[in-house]
Every structure is written in structure tokens, then in C-alpha cells.
Design a protein around this motif. Structure first.
Motif, PDB file in Angstrom:
ATOM      1  N   GLU A   1      48.273  64.170 -42.584  1.00 49.08           N
ATOM      2  CA  GLU A   1      48.105  63.390 -43.813  1.00 49.08           C
ATOM      3  C   GLU A   1      48.232  64.265 -45.066  1.00 49.08           C
ATOM      4  OE1 GLU A   1      43.980  64.468 -42.283  1.00 49.08           O
ATOM      5  OE2 GLU A   1      45.866  63.716 -41.453  1.00 49.08           O
TER       6      GLU A   1
ATOM      7  N   ARG B   1      40.880  55.682 -39.386  1.00 52.06           N
ATOM      8  CA  ARG B   1      40.590  55.408 -40.798  1.00 52.06           C
ATOM      9  C   ARG B   1      41.481  56.203 -41.755  1.00 52.06           C
ATOM     10  NH1 ARG B   1      33.944  55.107 -40.656  1.00 52.06           N
ATOM     11  NH2 ARG B   1      33.811  53.002 -39.777  1.00 52.06           N
ATOM     12  N   LYS B   2      42.238  57.152 -41.214  1.00 51.51           N
ATOM     13  CA  LYS B   2      43.191  57.879 -42.051  1.00 51.51           C
ATOM     14  C   LYS B   2      44.379  56.997 -42.446  1.00 51.51           C
ATOM     15  CE  LYS B   2      42.232  62.515 -40.214  1.00 51.51           C
ATOM     16  NZ  LYS B   2      42.813  63.696 -39.537  1.00 51.51           N
TER      17      LYS B   2
ATOM     18  N   SER C   1      45.547  53.451 -43.906  1.00 52.63           N
ATOM     19  CA  SER C   1      45.125  52.239 -44.612  1.00 52.63           C
ATOM     20  C   SER C   1      46.013  51.071 -44.175  1.00 52.63           C
ATOM     21  CB  SER C   1      45.243  52.444 -46.118  1.00 52.63           C
ATOM     22  OG  SER C   1      45.072  51.219 -46.794  1.00 52.63           O
ATOM     23  N   PRO C   2      45.429  49.917 -43.829  1.00 49.76           N
ATOM     24  CA  PRO C   2      46.266  48.770 -43.427  1.00 49.76           C
ATOM     25  C   PRO C   2      47.270  48.350 -44.495  1.00 49.76           C
ATOM     26  CG  PRO C   2      43.963  48.385 -42.852  1.00 49.76           C
ATOM     27  CD  PRO C   2      43.992  49.633 -43.676  1.00 49.76           C
ATOM     28  N   ARG C   3      46.962  48.675 -45.757  1.00 47.26           N
ATOM     29  CA  ARG C   3      47.878  48.287 -46.850  1.00 47.26           C
ATOM     30  C   ARG C   3      49.215  49.011 -46.762  1.00 47.26           C
ATOM     31  NH1 ARG C   3      43.091  48.799 -49.922  1.00 47.26           N
ATOM     32  NH2 ARG C   3      43.764  50.861 -50.646  1.00 47.26           N
ATOM     33  N   VAL C   4      49.248  50.156 -46.076  1.00 48.14           N
ATOM     34  CA  VAL C   4      50.487  50.937 -45.998  1.00 48.14           C
ATOM     35  C   VAL C   4      51.580  50.177 -45.252  1.00 48.14           C
ATOM     36  CG1 VAL C   4      50.101  52.166 -43.808  1.00 48.14           C
ATOM     37  CG2 VAL C   4      51.276  53.322 -45.657  1.00 48.14           C
TER      38      VAL C   4
END
Length: 442
Positions: free
Chosen positions: A139, A174-175, A177-180
């Protein structure tokens, strides 16, 4: 190059050329000399010499970054040509040690670690493969393509789940994000350069963003299945259901929609569950599986559900989930389904009764008095319901306790209603009086 002496002589000659170019600061000449040395070793199939030369060249005084980068990239192409697994592992480990701690070859090192972890997993060393993958924090890699980063982290999560390390799997997941997954990829291609950083293209074997989205939620389902978090499992299936490739194919979305319905029914009653329940009922595709529409309708209808009749109606559907896409429901799903039906029935009863005897409550729930009391107590403890039990009298009260402010407010409202009624009655009496006076004058 057939004899070892010829190879050594040729390498020695190229090493002298490399030294002259390096000391002169000639980047292209140094890169050419380095690649020629590796190519000679590869063509002679001298794998040990290749490893030795990689280590030697990387440690030479004032070695250029560009030379190390091109050397690692070229040697990585030889990994697939190695004659056996031991040689392959040795070459990967050599390149790994050369690239360790060097930011300019961090992407290459991540790919090497991934390749080594894959070999370890195939050999059955899942814990070792998971440990290897966790060494790399992709990341933070600015030059790595977004899809490759996501694929790498998902591989870390999968290995943690395979070794049953659920805590670390959650931390790693959690690294991402679903928005990605909702980003517009067409716009992203225009932003490949930021300052001097150039984002590399992802390798051909990296899945597309939508495919990665599906893998991500399938891994989350595995994680939440371990903790029997039905609502989160349902939300994960809902996210998979929204993927265009799934929604366009009935063979894919029907099993997913069935899972959404089942896990909605299994989820404890709360605002999120209620919202998902109503949105699912509005889905037109639900008409393709009317049996499940009926099941969800029963949950939002304020009527007591008979467990025996419900189980007889849906037992076959419940068993069929084992053969459907996504696998069977969790082991204790049948038991939890009965629990949800009992909770629904208690909520319905609390809407219609302010006070009820425990015996009558148990009769309506088709349970013993002790079981009814236990389920009611569990709901009160979880704050799903407000109730008090008078055990000596055997009476349950669903009325909420009012404090002094609530009582005064209620009294004030009632008094206001009373005065409104008195005013209306006075107006009606006055009206009738005026009508009769007018009639007498006539």
C-alpha cells in the motif's frame, strides 16, 4: 561458451568493461554490460554462476541504480526457465536479497515474494507462505498499479484465512476501501503521472477491478462466516449481486439473491437489517424466486409465524443451498433460523399486548414457559425489546417505564385535548341555541 573456461573468460572481460562504464558514469553502457553478463550465464545454463554474478554486480562500489534495476528485471525473466524447483527458489532468493531495502526495485521484490509464496503454498507450507507475503506492505508503493496492489493484499488475506489467522486477515482486509472498486478506470488512465512518479502497468495475470471486487467480497464472506456475522455476510453478497457481470447472468445472480434472502432472515432484527429487507423486497428480480419473496414478506408482516409450517415449507430450499453457487449455509443456520422466528413472534406480540401472562406467551410461541422466558430475557438484554417480567404473578409487561417528565408531558397533552373537546362542545351548544331561537321567532 561450451567450456567453463570460455564462460569465465568472457564474464571477466565483460566485468572489466562494466567497471570502466560504471566509473565513467555511463548508464547505458553499464546496463548493457550487466545484461550481457546475465545473458551469457543464462545461455550456458550456469545457474550457480548466474546467482554469483548477480550478487557480485549488485555489491560493486558505486553501482548504478539503473544497472541494478535492469539486472533484477532481466533475471526475473529467467525464473520460468529454471530446470527444477530448487534452482528456481535459489534464484528467487538471490534476487530477493539483492532487491531488499532498495526502493527503486520494491515492485520487483514484491513480485518475487509473491512467486516464492506461491511455491511454498504448493509445497504445503501455508504458514510460511503467509509469513513471506506479510513482509511486504504494497500500500506504500507509489509506482505500483492499483489493481496489482489490491490483488497482492487479497492474496495476503487469503493466505491468512487458509492458516485460520482471522485477526490478521481482518487487519489486512481493512487496507482496501470498498470505495476503490467504484472508481472510474477510464479517468484514472489520464492520471498516470504525478510529479515524477510513473505508475507501472499491471502484469497480464492481474484480474480486472470488478473481478477483484468479487474476490474481495468472497474473502470477506469467508471471514464473517467464521464469526457467524449474518448481516455482514448478507451485505457482502449484496455487493457481489451489484456487479454488472453478475447481474446480467441469471445463472449467477439467482444463487446470490437466494443467499441474500437467507442471510437477511438469519440476521438479528435491527435498523440495518430492516432497511436491507425492504430494499430486497423492492427488487424486481425477486419475482423469479417467488418462494423467497413469500419468506421475506412473512418477516415484515406483523403476524405470528408458525415455526413448524415455515420449516416444512422451506426445508427443501434450505437443503438445496449446499448444491448452489457459494456453498452451504453455516452449520448452525437452522438453529439460528428458529431463533429469528421466535424473536419475530415476540416482537409481534409486544405490538399487540401491553401485558400478557407467561403461559399465554409460551402458547403463542409454541414453547415451554422456561424457553419463552429465556428468549424474552435474551431480547431484553440485547436491547431489542423493552419488557418486565413479574415472575410471582407470571405476567410480562411490554410497557416502557415513564419518568416524571414523560408523565407531565402526557398529562399536559391529555389536558389540551380535553380543553379542545370542551371548546367544541360549547360551540355546538351555542350553535344549537341560535338555531332554536331563530325557529321560535318565526
Amino acid at each position: 561458451m561450451e567450456g567453463g573456461g570460455n564462460l569465465d573468460a568472457a564474464i571477466e572481460s565483460l566485468l572489466n568493461v562494466e567497471k570502466q562504464m560504471r566509473l565513467a558514469g555511463d548508464v547505458s553502457g553499464t546496463k548493457k554490460a550487466v545484461t550481457d553478463i546475465l545473458q551469457l550465464c543464462f545461455e550456458a545454463r550456469a545457474w550457480k554462476t548466474l546467482n554469483d554474478q548477480i550478487m557480485l554486480l549488485s555489491k560493486r562500489r558505486g553501482q548504478l541504480k539503473q544497472a541494478v534495476t535492469v539486472m533484477v528485471q532481466q533475471a526475473m525473466q529467467y525464473i520460468g526457465e529454471t530446470p527444477d524447483i530448487e534452482t528456481k527458489i535459489e534464484l528467487i532468493q538471490t534476487l530477493n536479497s539483492v532487491s531488499a531495502g532498495k526502493i527503486y526495485v520494491e515492485i520487483e521484490r514484491a513480485r518475487l515474494i509473491k512467486e516464492l509464496a506461491k511455491i511454498k503454498e504448493e509445497q504445503g507450507f501455508i504458514a510460511e507462505a503467509a509469513d513471506l507475503m506479510q513482509e511486504i506492505a504494497v500500500e506504500t508503493f507509489g509506482a505500483m498499479a492499483k489493481t496489482e496492489k489490491i490483488a497482492f493484499i487479497l492474496e495476503q488475506v487469503r493466505l491468512c484465512l487458509d492458516r485460520k489467522d482471522y485477526v490478521r486477515a481482518q487487519i489486512l482486509s481493512r487496507k482496501i476501501s470498498p470505495r476503490v472498486f467504484d472508481a472510474d478506470t477510464s479517468k484514472e488512465k489520464k492520471k498516470l503521472k504525478e510529479g515524477e512518479n510513473i505508475v507501472e502497468e499491471a502484469p497480464a495475470d492481474i484480474p480486472s477491478l470488478l473481478e477483484l471486487k468479487r474476490i474481495y467480497y468472497e474473502l470477506l464472506i469467508r471471514y464473517y462466516t467464521h464469526s457467524n456475522d449474518y448481516l455482514e455476510i448478507c451485505r457482502s453478497y449484496k455487493a457481489i449481486y451489484e456487479i454488472p457481470s453478475v447481474k446480467e447472468n441469471p445463472a449467477q445472480w439467482i444463487p446470490v439473491l437466494r443467499k441474500i434472502c437467507w442471510y437477511l432472515v438469519l440476521s438479528p432484527h435491527d435498523p440495518m437489517q430492516s432497511s436491507l429487507l425492504n430494499s430486497t423486497l423492492e427488487d424486481k428480480n425477486l419475482s423469479e424466486i417467488p418462494h423467497f419473496r413469500l419468506l421475506l414478506k412473512q418477516l415484515i408482516t406483523m403476524e405470528v409465524i408458525q415455526w413448524t409450517a415455515l420449516w416444512n415449507a422451506f426445508k427443501d430450499e434450505f437443503e438445496n443451498e449446499k448444491n448452489m453457487l457459494g456453498g452451504p449455509l453455516v452449520e448452525k443456520a437452522a438453529e439460528d433460523l428458529r431463533q429469528r422466528v421466535i424473536e419475530h413472534n415476540i416482537l409481534v406480540i409486544s405490538k399487540y399486548y401491553s401485558r400478557i401472562t407467561l403461559k399465554r406467551l409460551a402458547d403463542l410461541l409454541c414453547l415451554s414457559v422456561q424457553e419463552a422466558e429465556k428468549h424474552l430475557s435474551d431480547m431484553v438484554v440485547s436491547k431489542a425489546l423493552v419488557a418486565k417480567i413479574d415472575r410471582p404473578m407470571g405476567v410480562v409487561s411490554f410497557q416502557t417505564a415513564k419518568d416524571s417528565n414523560d408523565i407531565l408531558n402526557l398529562w399536559a397533552v391529555n389536558l389540551e385535548k380535553l380543553l379542545d373537546l370542551v371548546e367544541k362542545i360549547c360551540h355546538q351548544i351555542h350553535k344549537e341555541t341560535m338555531v332554536h331561537k331563530a325557529a321560535l321567532k318565526v
